[in-house]
Design a protein around this motif. Structure first.
Motif, PDB file in Angstrom:
ATOM      1  N   ARG A 157       0.817  -1.411   0.026  1.00  0.00           N
ATOM      2  CA  ARG A 157      -0.182  -0.062  -0.060  1.00  0.00           C
ATOM      3  C   ARG A 157       0.768   1.360   0.132  1.00  0.00           C
ATOM      4  NH1 ARG A 157      -5.201  -0.859   4.070  1.00  0.00           N
ATOM      5  NH2 ARG A 157      -5.560  -2.909   3.789  1.00  0.00           N
ATOM      6  N   ASN A 158       2.014   1.009   0.553  1.00  0.00           N
ATOM      7  CA  ASN A 158       2.807   2.288   0.875  1.00  0.00           C
ATOM      8  C   ASN A 158       4.173   2.388   0.257  1.00  0.00           C
ATOM      9  OD1 ASN A 158       4.209   1.016   2.610  1.00  0.00           O
ATOM     10  ND2 ASN A 158       3.527   1.831   4.581  1.00  0.00           N
ATOM     11  N   VAL A 159       4.676   1.334  -0.398  1.00  0.00           N
ATOM     12  CA  VAL A 159       5.793   1.253  -0.858  1.00  0.00           C
ATOM     13  C   VAL A 159       6.481   2.339  -1.820  1.00  0.00           C
ATOM     14  CG1 VAL A 159       5.585  -0.386  -2.622  1.00  0.00           C
ATOM     15  CG2 VAL A 159       7.968  -0.258  -1.470  1.00  0.00           C
ATOM     16  N   ALA A 160       5.279   2.780  -2.496  1.00  0.00           N
ATOM     17  CA  ALA A 160       5.526   3.784  -3.551  1.00  0.00           C
ATOM     18  C   ALA A 160       5.869   5.304  -2.832  1.00  0.00           C
ATOM     19  CB  ALA A 160       4.423   3.888  -4.474  1.00  0.00           C
ATOM     20  N   ASP A 161       5.639   5.307  -1.649  1.00  0.00           N
ATOM     21  CA  ASP A 161       5.779   6.547  -1.029  1.00  0.00           C
ATOM     22  C   ASP A 161       7.250   6.614  -0.375  1.00  0.00           C
ATOM     23  OD1 ASP A 161       3.343   7.190  -1.594  1.00  0.00           O
ATOM     24  OD2 ASP A 161       2.577   7.349   0.293  1.00  0.00           O
ATOM     25  N   ILE A 162       8.112   5.821  -0.185  1.00  0.00           N
ATOM     26  CA  ILE A 162       9.423   5.518   0.148  1.00  0.00           C
ATOM     27  C   ILE A 162      10.185   6.585  -0.260  1.00  0.00           C
ATOM     28  CG2 ILE A 162      11.349   4.372   0.397  1.00  0.00           C
ATOM     29  CD1 ILE A 162       9.973   1.846   1.114  1.00  0.00           C
ATOM     30  N   PRO A 163      10.319   6.856  -1.631  1.00  0.00           N
ATOM     31  CA  PRO A 163      11.048   8.284  -2.081  1.00  0.00           C
ATOM     32  C   PRO A 163      10.743   9.468  -1.538  1.00  0.00           C
ATOM     33  CG  PRO A 163      10.565   6.797  -3.890  1.00  0.00           C
ATOM     34  CD  PRO A 163       9.867   6.338  -2.746  1.00  0.00           C
ATOM     35  N   GLY A 164       9.290   9.864  -1.361  1.00  0.00           N
ATOM     36  CA  GLY A 164       8.885  10.799  -0.612  1.00  0.00           C
ATOM     37  C   GLY A 164       9.175  10.944   0.876  1.00  0.00           C
ATOM     38  N   ILE A 165       9.163   9.945   1.702  1.00  0.00           N
ATOM     39  CA  ILE A 165       9.860   9.619   2.945  1.00  0.00           C
ATOM     40  C   ILE A 165      11.145  10.203   3.000  1.00  0.00           C
ATOM     41  CG2 ILE A 165      10.212   8.323   5.098  1.00  0.00           C
ATOM     42  CD1 ILE A 165       7.221   8.926   4.438  1.00  0.00           C
ATOM     43  N   PHE A 166      12.256   9.813   2.199  1.00  0.00           N
ATOM     44  CA  PHE A 166      13.536  10.454   2.139  1.00  0.00           C
ATOM     45  C   PHE A 166      13.290  11.910   1.699  1.00  0.00           C
ATOM     46  CE2 PHE A 166      14.741   5.895   1.949  1.00  0.00           C
ATOM     47  CZ  PHE A 166      15.853   6.042   2.725  1.00  0.00           C
ATOM     48  N   ASP A 167      12.749  12.170   0.882  1.00  0.00           N
ATOM     49  CA  ASP A 167      12.591  13.764   0.473  1.00  0.00           C
ATOM     50  C   ASP A 167      12.130  14.470   1.969  1.00  0.00           C
ATOM     51  OD1 ASP A 167      13.135  13.186  -1.920  1.00  0.00           O
ATOM     52  OD2 ASP A 167      10.988  13.192  -2.792  1.00  0.00           O
ATOM     53  N   LEU A 168      11.038  13.782   2.688  1.00  0.00           N
ATOM     54  CA  LEU A 168      10.921  14.524   3.990  1.00  0.00           C
ATOM     55  C   LEU A 168      11.900  14.456   5.057  1.00  0.00           C
ATOM     56  CD1 LEU A 168       7.826  15.422   4.897  1.00  0.00           C
ATOM     57  CD2 LEU A 168       7.770  13.147   5.928  1.00  0.00           C
ATOM     58  N   LEU A 169      12.821  13.510   5.069  1.00  0.00           N
ATOM     59  CA  LEU A 169      13.912  13.424   5.790  1.00  0.00           C
ATOM     60  C   LEU A 169      15.018  14.863   5.503  1.00  0.00           C
ATOM     61  CD1 LEU A 169      14.889   9.693   6.012  1.00  0.00           C
ATOM     62  CD2 LEU A 169      13.561  11.048   7.680  1.00  0.00           C
ATOM     63  N   ASP A 170      15.035  14.634   4.409  1.00  0.00           N
ATOM     64  CA  ASP A 170      15.848  16.039   3.929  1.00  0.00           C
ATOM     65  C   ASP A 170      15.362  17.507   4.120  1.00  0.00           C
ATOM     66  OD1 ASP A 170      17.735  17.375   2.635  1.00  0.00           O
ATOM     67  OD2 ASP A 170      17.313  16.726   0.524  1.00  0.00           O
ATOM     68  N   LYS A 171      14.086  17.428   3.716  1.00  0.00           N
ATOM     69  CA  LYS A 171      13.448  18.816   3.830  1.00  0.00           C
ATOM     70  C   LYS A 171      13.057  19.353   5.356  1.00  0.00           C
ATOM     71  CE  LYS A 171       8.991  21.112   2.440  1.00  0.00           C
ATOM     72  NZ  LYS A 171       7.895  21.175   1.928  1.00  0.00           N
ATOM     73  N   MET A 172      12.778  18.272   5.918  1.00  0.00           N
ATOM     74  CA  MET A 172      12.595  18.594   7.557  1.00  0.00           C
ATOM     75  C   MET A 172      13.709  18.450   8.275  1.00  0.00           C
ATOM     76  SD  MET A 172       8.509  17.511   7.943  1.00  0.00           S
ATOM     77  CE  MET A 172       8.462  18.375   9.643  1.00  0.00           C
ATOM     78  N   GLU A 173      14.854  18.125   7.878  1.00  0.00           N
ATOM     79  CA  GLU A 173      15.930  17.585   8.652  1.00  0.00           C
ATOM     80  C   GLU A 173      15.732  16.800   9.829  1.00  0.00           C
ATOM     81  OE1 GLU A 173      17.545  21.437   9.817  1.00  0.00           O
ATOM     82  OE2 GLU A 173      18.251  21.939   7.564  1.00  0.00           O
ATOM     83  N   ILE A 174      15.152  15.691   9.597  1.00  0.00           N
ATOM     84  CA  ILE A 174      14.814  14.681  10.383  1.00  0.00           C
ATOM     85  C   ILE A 174      16.079  13.624  10.386  1.00  0.00           C
ATOM     86  CG2 ILE A 174      13.302  12.777  10.999  1.00  0.00           C
ATOM     87  CD1 ILE A 174      11.020  14.180   9.496  1.00  0.00           C
ATOM     88  N   PRO A 175      16.526  13.413  11.282  1.00  0.00           N
ATOM     89  CA  PRO A 175      17.865  12.605  11.737  1.00  0.00           C
ATOM     90  C   PRO A 175      17.926  11.133  11.464  1.00  0.00           C
ATOM     91  CG  PRO A 175      17.346  13.302  13.833  1.00  0.00           C
ATOM     92  CD  PRO A 175      16.257  13.999  12.955  1.00  0.00           C
TER      93      PRO A 175
END
Length: 395
Positions: free
Chosen positions: A189-207
């Motif tokens: 259901r959500n595997v296609a969203d993984i690239p967006g999760i990495f974008d989120l880590l980058d944009k929001m500076e989540i460590p």
């Protein structure tokens, strides 16, 4: 737990762990997985109640009160015992732990007893004031479950504004200086969203981010058919490795881990063997220290009603109850045949696992999945995606 960034991006060397004698009470949290004494990290599902309706919830939690939760006296006594036993980390989970009226009190008590206190939460209840309180009591880390980008996550959680509230929680934790990370359970259901999760880590500076392989437990067993195929799992791990290294090479390193499928360790090693043989040898040494799946040994779980389990997903397996015997005694009871087998599970696994050349660094992977599919806790883990050639022992 496999440290993708630690292994693939060479952010941890074998010497880093040896410097601390590999003892749990001396190791920094990011090196705990390499301890040699394997004092258990304990997950305390302190309440079953939850304000969301997650489709993969291993506790089958609902937004209602449940009977038989531990009393205040029993909870304090349990924390005293865990501290005396040398438990390095107490992870407060649920249900939703922030629903529990004494979460802050118990987390502060655990910290004062010398343990690291961390929270696994859906994030929807972490207001600015709550974040300040959690910082004040010395909380080490907040892991917020995000199972996709906004639309995907909200459908997963069964509540329309769950994503926005979780993102606000990330910001609230960051504002007060609490280390915060994301927890993502991988499925079709959500595997296609993984690239967006990495974008989120980058944009929001989540460590930090932990990517969990699906475990067929609780409501998770009802969506087992939505687990990735073996080939899809390999492709997903390649994506996680690539995106982790890209951020690392850009000078934006993140601590990225995969959880609940120890086939990831040999897979990374085999990949590095082609790309960087010198680092591959160091990774193999670290994987040998890790020792693979640690259910019933390096991780344990205590439920809201006091039942002790080998891990938080294996609720069908009770090892005892802290209302009648302390966790420390339950965890070391030589008369508990199943528990003793779990502590040396490599001797008891069957099928492909028994014949696998990576058994020493995987330990037979996730036993709860083997039992869920085959009805036998010692059968092969069906989520192992390594090929027969990759696991074949040299003759």
């Amino acid at each position: 737990m496999i440290g993708i960034s630690k292994l693939y991006c060479a952010t941890v060397e074998p010497s880093d762990t040896l410097r601390y004698s590999r003892l749990s009470n001396q190791l920094p949290s990011h090196l705990l997985q390499f301890s040699k004494d394997k004092k258990p990290v304990v997950v305390w599902n302190m309440t079953r109640k939850c304000n969301l309706k997650c489709v993969h919830c291993y506790a089958r939690s609902e937004d209602k009160d449940y009977e038989n939760e531990l009393s205040h006296e029993q909870s304090l006594k349990m924390i005293d015992d865990l501290a005396a036993f040398g438990v390095p980390v107490l992870l407060f989970s649920g249900g939703e732990p922030l629903i529990h009226p004494r979460l802050v009190e118990y987390a502060e008590y655990a910290v004062k007893k010398g343990m690291r206190a961390v929270i696994s939460t859906n994030g929807t209840l972490i207001t600015k004031d709550k974040a300040e309180t959690l910082k004040k009591i010395g909380l080490s880390y907040v892991g917020i479950s995000i199972d996709g980008l906004e639309d995907t996550h909200n459908k997963f959680r069964g509540v329309n504004n769950a994503y926005k509230k979780a993102m606000d929680a990330v910001k609230n934790c960051q504002a007060v200086g609490i280390k915060v990370g994301l927890r993502f359970t991988i499925n079709k259901r959500n595997v296609a969203d993984i690239p967006g999760i990495f974008d989120l880590l980058d944009k929001m500076e989540i460590p930090r981010a932990c990517f969990y392989h699906l475990v067929y437990s609780g409501r998770g067993s009802e969506i087992a058919k939505e687990d990735l195929t073996h080939q899809e799992t390999r492709e997903t791990l390649d994506l996680i490795l690539t995106r982790t290294k890209e951020l690392h090479d850009q000078g934006k390193p993140k601590e990225v881990l995969t959880v609940d499928n120890h086939a990831d360790g040999p897979y990374i090693y085999l990949k590095l063997l082609k790309e960087n043989p010198k680092r591959a040898a160091e990774v193999l040494e670290l994987l040998e220290m890790n020792e693979g799946n640690n259910s019933g040994r390096g991780i344990g779980c205590i439920s809201w009603d006091g039942e002790v389990h080998p891990d938080q997903f294996w609720r069908e397996k009770s090892l005892g109850n802290i209302k009648s015997k302390p966790f420390s005694e339950i965890w070391t009871d030589p008369s508990n045949e199943f528990l003793m087998k779990m502590k040396e599970k490599k001797k008891h696994v069957k099928g492909r696992c028994a014949q696998c050349k990576w058994l020493d660094i995987c330990a037979g992977n996730f036993r709860a999945r083997g039992e869920s599919v085959a009805g036998d806790p010692w059968d092969s883990d069906p989520a192992c995606y390594l090929t027969d050639i990759e696991i074949k022992k040299e003759t």
